[in-house]
Write a protein that holds these residues in place. Sequence first.
Motif, short mmCIF file in Angstrom:
data_model
loop_
_atom_site.label_atom_id
_atom_site.label_comp_id
_atom_site.label_asym_id
_atom_site.label_seq_id
_atom_site.Cartn_x
_atom_site.Cartn_y
_atom_site.Cartn_z
N PRO A 71 34.27 38.65 34.27
CA PRO A 71 32.94 39.43 33.84
C PRO A 71 32.99 40.63 34.49
O PRO A 71 32.58 41.90 34.18
CB PRO A 71 31.90 38.69 33.61
CG PRO A 71 32.49 37.23 33.49
CD PRO A 71 33.88 37.07 34.18
N ASP A 72 32.92 40.40 36.00
CA ASP A 72 32.55 41.22 36.84
C ASP A 72 33.83 42.27 36.84
O ASP A 72 33.91 43.59 37.27
CB ASP A 72 32.31 40.82 38.50
CG ASP A 72 31.28 40.41 38.50
OD1 ASP A 72 30.25 40.72 37.89
OD2 ASP A 72 31.11 39.54 39.56
N ARG A 75 33.33 44.72 34.08
CA ARG A 75 32.18 45.36 34.36
C ARG A 75 32.78 46.69 35.19
O ARG A 75 32.59 47.85 34.76
CB ARG A 75 31.25 44.75 34.99
CG ARG A 75 30.51 44.03 34.25
CD ARG A 75 29.36 43.10 34.82
NE ARG A 75 28.27 44.23 35.51
CZ ARG A 75 28.16 44.18 36.85
NH1 ARG A 75 28.73 43.14 37.53
NH2 ARG A 75 27.30 44.64 37.57
N ASN A 78 35.15 49.03 33.36
CA ASN A 78 34.27 49.91 32.35
C ASN A 78 33.66 51.10 33.04
O ASN A 78 33.73 52.33 32.58
CB ASN A 78 33.32 49.02 31.34
CG ASN A 78 34.05 48.14 30.62
OD1 ASN A 78 35.08 48.46 30.08
ND2 ASN A 78 33.29 47.22 30.24
N LEU A 79 33.23 50.85 34.26
CA LEU A 79 32.67 51.71 34.89
C LEU A 79 33.46 52.71 35.56
O LEU A 79 33.12 53.98 35.53
CB LEU A 79 31.67 51.24 36.17
CG LEU A 79 30.80 52.04 36.89
CD1 LEU A 79 29.76 53.03 36.26
CD2 LEU A 79 30.31 51.44 38.24
N LEU A 166 28.95 49.04 42.91
CA LEU A 166 28.69 48.01 41.89
C LEU A 166 28.39 46.71 42.22
O LEU A 166 29.16 45.99 42.82
CB LEU A 166 29.78 48.22 40.78
CG LEU A 166 29.51 47.06 39.42
CD1 LEU A 166 28.36 47.52 38.58
CD2 LEU A 166 30.83 46.92 38.70
N LYS A 325 24.46 47.20 36.62
CA LYS A 325 24.98 46.80 35.44
C LYS A 325 26.28 47.65 35.11
O LYS A 325 26.36 48.71 35.63
CB LYS A 325 24.20 47.29 34.15
CG LYS A 325 22.93 46.34 34.07
CD LYS A 325 21.94 46.71 32.84
CE LYS A 325 20.81 46.11 32.99
NZ LYS A 325 19.66 46.21 31.95
#
Length: 325
Positions: A71-72, A75, A78-79, A166, A325
């Motif tokens: 999941p990280d 994330r 996406n960023l 992040l 996030k």
Amino acid sequence: YVDSVLIVNDGSSEKFLSIFDECSKYATILSYKKNHGKGYAIKYGISYLLSSCKDQKYVITVDGDGQHSVPDVVRLANLLIDENKIVLGVRLFTGKVPFRSRFGNDWSKFTQSLVTGKYLADNQCGLRGFVLSDAEWLLSVSGSRYEYEMNVISYICMHDLDFIQLAIETIYEKGNPTSHFKPFIDTCKIQAIILKSGLFSLLAIIVQLILTGIFLLSIGKIFPDFKEPFNLIFSFYSACCVSFIIAGGLNTLVFKPRRILYHFTRALILYLSELIYLGVFLILFSYLLGWPYQFSFLLGLVLAIFPAFFTIKAINKSLFKIRMK
């Protein structure tokens, strides 16, 4: 989750080859026989991407020890796509963290902040994202083992590259058995790398102390009315001005930051904060406690480093917010 996965087998022994055979069903495997280290493996993989996968736009480095969750990674991906700039994963070190990991990270953050004027919440996390078309500089960064990742952070800070932090999950197995990090040896290597990247800043400190001595010897002849410890303070402050110009000029010439004014401002804040705190300690030790002003000056010079670090930390935390996030 991602377009493709690339795994670098950094000279693993034969008993682990079955793992790579299984992974080959889902990823491209790059292998070589001799173990060279993490930094070498990262550069080997990026070199392959730059030469053979020119249609790829981004690259994310992920450690193989299970400390980064899927999941990280998603994330961060996406960023990275949204912002199109360097994204650095940072662990917040909540929960149970091995002492060697926490100590090594805190020590390196302290040193690097003083050298570069930038504070990162975690400068040793291996989860990082880069725009591949702008990532060729990663191949020129020195280091073949753990010190490579610290060199990358130093390069980003000293060349004033844009980045985003992040927050990611802090994951450690009990006893940290999968890590090959050698607490004492690797930590010393990392500190040496940081100090090397701030060579001109260290040179400026030496010049600063030498000039303080020279000014102190001559200030009494120029301004006979100056009394101790004011002649020492005046000499030191004058030396700081000269050494600041030397350090700022050399760092700008070598590292060529994109925003020179910001680069000088950051260095000036560090100098001014140290001078202010030094003055406070001189008053405390020399006037209030009655200690010899020479000893008070040297002790104050050392102690002033710590509040200067917290000043840098506070300023950078306000400028570079960590994305949650």
